[in-house]
Design a protein around this motif. Structure first.
Motif, mmCIF file in Angstrom:
data_model
loop_
_atom_site.group_PDB
_atom_site.id
_atom_site.type_symbol
_atom_site.label_atom_id
_atom_site.label_comp_id
_atom_site.label_asym_id
_atom_site.label_seq_id
_atom_site.Cartn_x
_atom_site.Cartn_y
_atom_site.Cartn_z
ATOM 1 N N GLN A 3 -17.969 22.123 99.284
ATOM 2 C CA GLN A 3 -19.184 22.605 98.615
ATOM 3 C C GLN A 3 -18.696 24.196 97.946
ATOM 4 N N LEU A 4 -19.249 24.480 96.839
ATOM 5 C CA LEU A 4 -18.824 25.545 96.271
ATOM 6 C C LEU A 4 -20.044 26.477 95.745
ATOM 7 N N VAL A 5 -20.125 27.838 96.160
ATOM 8 C CA VAL A 5 -21.274 28.485 95.819
ATOM 9 C C VAL A 5 -20.580 29.819 95.180
ATOM 10 N N GLU A 6 -21.214 30.134 93.678
ATOM 11 C CA GLU A 6 -20.836 31.070 93.002
ATOM 12 C C GLU A 6 -21.809 32.357 93.317
ATOM 13 N N SER A 7 -21.420 33.589 93.102
ATOM 14 C CA SER A 7 -22.237 34.774 93.146
ATOM 15 C C SER A 7 -21.629 35.771 92.392
ATOM 16 N N GLY A 8 -22.323 36.976 92.198
ATOM 17 C CA GLY A 8 -21.788 38.025 91.357
ATOM 18 C C GLY A 8 -22.039 38.176 89.805
ATOM 19 N N GLY A 9 -22.726 36.822 89.233
ATOM 20 C CA GLY A 9 -23.130 37.113 87.666
ATOM 21 C C GLY A 9 -24.257 38.267 87.490
ATOM 22 N N GLY A 10 -24.536 38.571 86.403
ATOM 23 C CA GLY A 10 -25.484 39.359 85.876
ATOM 24 C C GLY A 10 -25.392 39.968 84.524
ATOM 25 N N LEU A 11 -26.053 41.052 84.389
ATOM 26 C CA LEU A 11 -26.032 41.526 82.921
ATOM 27 C C LEU A 11 -25.143 42.890 83.030
ATOM 28 N N VAL A 12 -24.422 42.905 81.913
ATOM 29 C CA VAL A 12 -23.292 44.134 82.038
ATOM 30 C C VAL A 12 -23.121 44.302 80.464
ATOM 31 N N GLN A 13 -22.957 45.690 80.293
ATOM 32 C CA GLN A 13 -22.679 46.197 78.797
ATOM 33 C C GLN A 13 -20.933 45.809 78.522
ATOM 34 N N ALA A 14 -20.906 45.534 77.152
ATOM 35 C CA ALA A 14 -19.677 45.574 76.756
ATOM 36 C C ALA A 14 -18.712 46.372 77.247
ATOM 37 N N GLY A 15 -17.474 46.260 77.550
ATOM 38 C CA GLY A 15 -16.500 47.134 78.048
ATOM 39 C C GLY A 15 -16.687 47.122 79.685
ATOM 40 N N GLY A 16 -17.656 46.869 80.276
ATOM 41 C CA GLY A 16 -17.890 46.899 81.820
ATOM 42 C C GLY A 16 -17.111 45.601 82.495
ATOM 43 N N SER A 17 -17.409 45.818 83.669
ATOM 44 C CA SER A 17 -16.682 44.780 84.628
ATOM 45 C C SER A 17 -17.759 44.107 85.437
ATOM 46 N N LEU A 18 -17.226 43.097 86.088
ATOM 47 C CA LEU A 18 -17.963 42.343 87.074
ATOM 48 C C LEU A 18 -17.068 41.300 87.888
ATOM 49 N N ARG A 19 -17.202 41.262 89.165
ATOM 50 C CA ARG A 19 -16.391 40.456 90.115
ATOM 51 C C ARG A 19 -17.159 39.262 90.400
ATOM 52 N N LEU A 20 -16.917 37.902 89.995
ATOM 53 C CA LEU A 20 -17.539 36.699 90.670
ATOM 54 C C LEU A 20 -16.814 36.361 91.895
ATOM 55 N N SER A 21 -17.537 35.738 92.798
ATOM 56 C CA SER A 21 -17.060 35.301 94.052
ATOM 57 C C SER A 21 -17.575 33.824 94.273
ATOM 58 N N CYS A 22 -16.746 32.955 94.700
ATOM 59 C CA CYS A 22 -16.900 31.613 94.904
ATOM 60 C C CYS A 22 -16.520 31.282 96.471
ATOM 61 N N GLU A 23 -17.712 31.012 97.169
ATOM 62 C CA GLU A 23 -17.518 30.799 98.726
ATOM 63 C C GLU A 23 -17.284 29.216 98.828
ATOM 64 N N ALA A 24 -16.323 28.830 99.569
ATOM 65 C CA ALA A 24 -16.081 27.397 99.591
ATOM 66 C C ALA A 24 -16.033 27.066 100.980
ATOM 67 N N SER A 25 -16.585 25.776 101.346
ATOM 68 C CA SER A 25 -16.670 25.069 102.514
ATOM 69 C C SER A 25 -16.577 23.594 102.555
ATOM 70 N N GLY A 26 -16.093 23.141 103.661
ATOM 71 C CA GLY A 26 -15.566 21.698 103.571
ATOM 72 C C GLY A 26 -14.210 21.591 104.272
ATOM 73 N N ARG A 27 -13.888 20.684 104.555
ATOM 74 C CA ARG A 27 -12.564 20.137 105.092
ATOM 75 C C ARG A 27 -11.599 20.396 103.992
ATOM 76 N N ALA A 28 -10.537 21.159 104.245
ATOM 77 C CA ALA A 28 -9.213 21.256 103.454
ATOM 78 C C ALA A 28 -9.434 21.686 102.231
ATOM 79 N N TRP A 29 -10.265 22.622 101.973
ATOM 80 C CA TRP A 29 -10.462 23.283 100.650
ATOM 81 C C TRP A 29 -9.460 24.113 100.253
ATOM 82 N N SER A 30 -8.843 24.530 101.192
ATOM 83 C CA SER A 30 -7.749 25.597 100.806
ATOM 84 C C SER A 30 -6.679 24.800 100.488
#
Length: 123
Positions: A3-30
């Motif tokens: 299972q994969l769950v993303e977070s960190g999206g949003g509204l940002v002005q041009a030139g700005g920064s964002l960091r997206l995260s994806c939390e994984a769960s389940g067997r052998a995801w790594s």
């Protein structure tokens, strides 16, 4: 099953920064290669960045090379996408993906998808 769950999206002005995260769960995801893909309305999903299972190899789309960085922390079950110098054309829904052969096969190598997180870059 992974299972994969993303977070960190949003509204940002041009030139700005964002960091997206994806939390994984389940067997052998790594053991999977992980990636970020994005999609805009009416267009196919395209790859953005991919990282190998141990994080030693990465690949980036030409459009984001030098601006985005993918990383993973297997101890925290999380994959990140640091996005700097954002442009309006980066606006899209960003999807986290896992699979055995993303580096070689891109979208074709994806076995699991997250539900996506919206990134909007205003000019």
């Amino acid at each position: 099953q992974v299972q994969l769950v993303e977070s960190g999206g949003g509204l940002v002005q041009a030139g700005g920064s964002l960091r997206l995260s994806c939390e994984a769960s389940g067997r052998a995801w790594s053991s999977y290669e992980m990636g970020w893909f994005r999609q805009t309305p009416g267009n196919e999903r395209e790859f953005v960045a991919i990282i190998s299972d141990m994080g030693f190899a990465t690949r980036y789309a030409n459009s984001v090379k030098g601006r985005f960085t993918i990383s993973r922390d297997n101890a925290k079950n999380t994959v990140y996408l640091q996005m700097n110098s954002l442009k309006p054309e980066d606006t899209a829904v960003y999807y986290c993906a896992a699979g055995p052969s993303l580096l070689a096969d891109g979208t074709g190598g994806v076995r699991y998808w997250g539900k996506g997180t919206l990134v909007t870059v205003s000019s």
